[in-house]
Design an enzyme around this catalytic site. Structure first.
Site, mmCIF file in Angstrom:
data_model
loop_
_atom_site.group_PDB
_atom_site.id
_atom_site.type_symbol
_atom_site.label_atom_id
_atom_site.label_comp_id
_atom_site.label_asym_id
_atom_site.label_seq_id
_atom_site.Cartn_x
_atom_site.Cartn_y
_atom_site.Cartn_z
ATOM 1 N N TRP A 191 43.496 5.352 -80.653
ATOM 2 C CA TRP A 191 42.727 4.310 -80.238
ATOM 3 C C TRP A 191 42.679 3.690 -78.943
ATOM 4 O O TRP A 191 43.836 3.531 -78.492
ATOM 5 C CB TRP A 191 42.798 3.187 -81.283
ATOM 6 N N GLU A 232 39.961 7.006 -83.490
ATOM 7 C CA GLU A 232 39.502 5.706 -84.049
ATOM 8 C C GLU A 232 38.399 5.027 -83.164
ATOM 9 O O GLU A 232 38.865 4.725 -81.994
ATOM 10 C CB GLU A 232 40.614 4.846 -84.171
ATOM 11 N N LYS A 234 35.472 1.720 -82.545
ATOM 12 C CA LYS A 234 35.403 0.381 -82.739
ATOM 13 C C LYS A 234 33.855 0.001 -82.265
ATOM 14 O O LYS A 234 33.250 0.489 -81.190
ATOM 15 C CB LYS A 234 36.307 -0.277 -81.940
ATOM 16 N N ASP A 265 38.125 2.116 -89.470
ATOM 17 C CA ASP A 265 38.830 0.755 -89.587
ATOM 18 C C ASP A 265 37.909 -0.043 -90.189
ATOM 19 O O ASP A 265 36.817 -0.175 -89.636
ATOM 20 C CB ASP A 265 39.437 0.469 -88.203
ATOM 21 N N HIS A 268 35.934 -2.599 -88.077
ATOM 22 C CA HIS A 268 35.526 -2.107 -86.830
ATOM 23 C C HIS A 268 33.818 -1.989 -86.900
ATOM 24 O O HIS A 268 33.454 -1.291 -86.058
ATOM 25 C CB HIS A 268 36.085 -1.079 -86.171
ATOM 26 N N HIS A 292 41.918 2.447 -91.800
ATOM 27 C CA HIS A 292 42.684 1.820 -91.240
ATOM 28 C C HIS A 292 42.435 0.340 -92.235
ATOM 29 O O HIS A 292 41.022 -0.048 -91.826
ATOM 30 C CB HIS A 292 42.552 1.181 -89.788
ATOM 31 N N ASP A 300 37.417 -11.425 -85.446
ATOM 32 C CA ASP A 300 38.661 -11.010 -85.681
ATOM 33 C C ASP A 300 38.439 -9.873 -86.439
ATOM 34 O O ASP A 300 37.751 -9.938 -87.490
ATOM 35 C CB ASP A 300 39.638 -11.749 -85.990
ATOM 36 N N ASP A 302 41.137 -8.067 -87.902
ATOM 37 C CA ASP A 302 42.550 -7.878 -88.255
ATOM 38 C C ASP A 302 43.081 -8.905 -88.958
ATOM 39 O O ASP A 302 44.332 -9.357 -88.902
ATOM 40 C CB ASP A 302 43.549 -7.700 -86.970
ATOM 41 N N ASP A 332 45.964 -2.046 -90.924
ATOM 42 C CA ASP A 332 45.911 -2.458 -89.804
ATOM 43 C C ASP A 332 45.505 -4.081 -89.650
ATOM 44 O O ASP A 332 44.171 -4.112 -89.849
ATOM 45 C CB ASP A 332 44.971 -1.488 -88.910
HETATM 46 C C1 RNT Z 1 42.377 -1.850 -82.282
HETATM 47 C C2 RNT Z 1 42.417 -0.976 -83.591
HETATM 48 C C3 RNT Z 1 43.843 -0.249 -83.312
HETATM 49 C C4 RNT Z 1 45.066 -1.220 -83.421
HETATM 50 C C5 RNT Z 1 46.494 -0.721 -83.421
HETATM 51 C C6 RNT Z 1 47.416 -1.682 -83.004
HETATM 52 O O1 RNT Z 1 41.000 -2.364 -82.700
HETATM 53 O O2 RNT Z 1 42.346 -1.028 -84.637
HETATM 54 O O3 RNT Z 1 44.006 0.746 -84.369
HETATM 55 O O4 RNT Z 1 44.749 -2.305 -84.241
HETATM 56 O O5 RNT Z 1 46.402 0.380 -82.734
HETATM 57 ZN ZN ZN Z 2 42.529 0.032 -86.515
#
Ligand code: RNT
Ligand code: ZN
Length: 425
Positions: A191, A232, A234, A265, A268, A292, A300, A302, A332
């Site tokens: 990523w 990955e 986003k 993810d 994302h 993820h 956010d 995460d 993640d």
């Molecule tokens: C970032 C990605 C990635 C990170 C990690 C720390 O938006 O989700 O996977 O969260 O690599």
């Molecule tokens: Zn991620």
């Protein structure tokens, strides 16, 4: 928190639950046996707010932010491993660890990221081997002077690109070493943060540069028995609100064309999009997917994984589509405002609960009604299922796997905080 349910009450509740599920044609014991075979890759970076051990107090970059300052974060690899051991002891089943390159142990020597080698991760591999854990890996293409302007593999600067290409190549070698040492393939996931705050004049060139960099990184084939590559995408990050070079469509196309894994993810995408719907759309074209599992909240992506509709829909798709053998499930998120060990435990237990609930679904019955056009029956049953006693099955599973039942894991977390985390000042 109440008292620990006795084995007898757990067993009685389980037996009743089994009867309810059997009436729907669901084999609960088989569901638990299947659940026990699912290894979730815990993300090491929840343990120290994506800090790593390169330089004390180095700032998190790449448009990532871990907010909060809950005391007790791991400052060394030994502390992080100790925290992880505690977390794993409170999660039923056997699980993996997902490492980032900034968690290298270089013995106090500065080793830049393009020069990292397996030896810098030997202690992690030893620990994983001793505990029977698989390892996964990630290049760290952020929190570094050569990522300071927001571009890495797609930078217009050839030297910057070359540095990050070399870093990613070094990481693939480390990943292959993990796979060979531990006898289970390591997924190395790329990523990058590359993107722009404001409207670009050229969306095209950075994407072509990224493709060129990826082609260089993946030029050497590695044995899939030991190593798998993943990419990955986003939608946006802090500071890349208008344009992300490595978007979903970019990596989806790259993964299909180059036979690497696609990483999805769950934080994302647009807030009303769910990756649950994407699984059956990409699986005809990619062999395997890395997930993820995360939780987006406004800006956010995460937050700690919660047992919400999104998570349940992802688990249902994995089970209904029979994709469990083709998916690598990673977590993640990074929350620095709560106990970090608890954050791992709560998020992972939630992911497992969602998988259990999905494994307890009478899928054949639902599908039969759907094919027959009985959408009323389908809705009625789906809603009834939400109230079935899967919680009794979960409690029984925790006891069977010798981990605390219900909220009792918090007693361990609090004791660990008082004895160990509180001393880290
Ligand atoms: C970032 C990605 C990635 C990170 C990690 C720390 O938006 O989700 O996977 O969260 O690599
Ligand atoms: Zn991620």
């Amino acid at each position: 928190m109440g008292t620990e349910p006795t084995d007898k009450t757990l067993q009685a509740a389980y037996d009743l639950a089994k009867e309810r599920y059997a009436a729907l044609g669901v084999d609960v014991d088989a569901a638990l046996a299947r659940l026990a075979r699912i290894a979730i890759s815990l993300h090491c970076w929840q343990g120290d707010d994506v800090g790593g051990f390169e330089a004390p107090g180095s700032a998190l970059g790449g448009g990532l932010a871990a907010t909060g300052n809950y005391p007790g974060k791991a400052r060394t690899a030994d502390e992080l491993r100790s925290d992880l051991d505690k977390a794993y002891s409170l999660i039923p089943g056997a699980h993996r660890l997902n490492l980032h390159a900034i968690y290298a142990e270089t013995g106090g020597k500065k080793v830049d990221r393009d020069a990292l080698e397996p030896v810098h991760f030997a202690a992690w591999a030893d620990w994983a081997k001793a505990n029977g854990r698989g390892l996964d890996f990630n290049p760290t293409c952020f929190s570094h002077p050569l990522a300071a302007d927001g571009f890495t593999l797609s930078s217009y600067d050839e030297d910057i690109r070359a540095f990050w290409v070399d870093h990613c190549i070094a990481c693939r070698k480390i990943g292959a070493y993990f796979g060979e040492t531990l006898g289970t393939p390591c997924v190395t996931n790329i990523w990058i943060p590359d993107g722009l705050k404001d409207t670009p004049a050229d969306r095209k060139t950075p994407r072509l540069l990224l493709k060129e960099s990826l082609d260089k990184i993946f030029a050497e084939p590695l044995d899939p028995q030991f190593h798998l590559d993943a990419v990955e995408g986003k939608l946006f990050g802090l500071g890349s609100e208008s344009y992300v070079v490595g978007s979903h469509e970019f990596y989806l196309s790259y993964a299909v064309a180059n036979k690497v894994l696609l990483t999805l993810d769950s934080g994302h995408f647009h807030p009303t999009e769910t990756i649950a719907d994407k699984l059956s759309a990409v699986f005809p074209f990619v062999d395997e997917v890395l997930l993820h599992v995360s939780r987006g909240v406004r800006w956010d992506s995460d937050h700690v994984v919660s047992f919400n509709d999104d998570l349940q829909a992802i688990a249902q798709e994995l089970v209904r589509g029979d994709y469990l053998g083709r998916v690598h499930i990673g977590l993640d998120y990074f929350d620095a405002s709560i106990n970090r060990v608890a954050a791992w435990v709560i998020g992972t237990r939630n992911a497992l609960k969602a998988l259990l609930a999905a494994l307890l679904e009478p899928t054949a019955m639902l599908r039969k009604w759907e094919v027959a056009g009985d959408y009323t029956g389908r809705l009625a049953l789906l809603e009834e299922l939400k109230g079935l006693p899967w919680g009794a099955v979960w409690d029984y599973y925790c006891a069977q796997q010798s981990v605390p039942v219900g909220m009792h894991f918090m007693e361990d977390v609090r004791a660990y905080e008082a004895v160990t985390l509180a001393k880290r000042v």
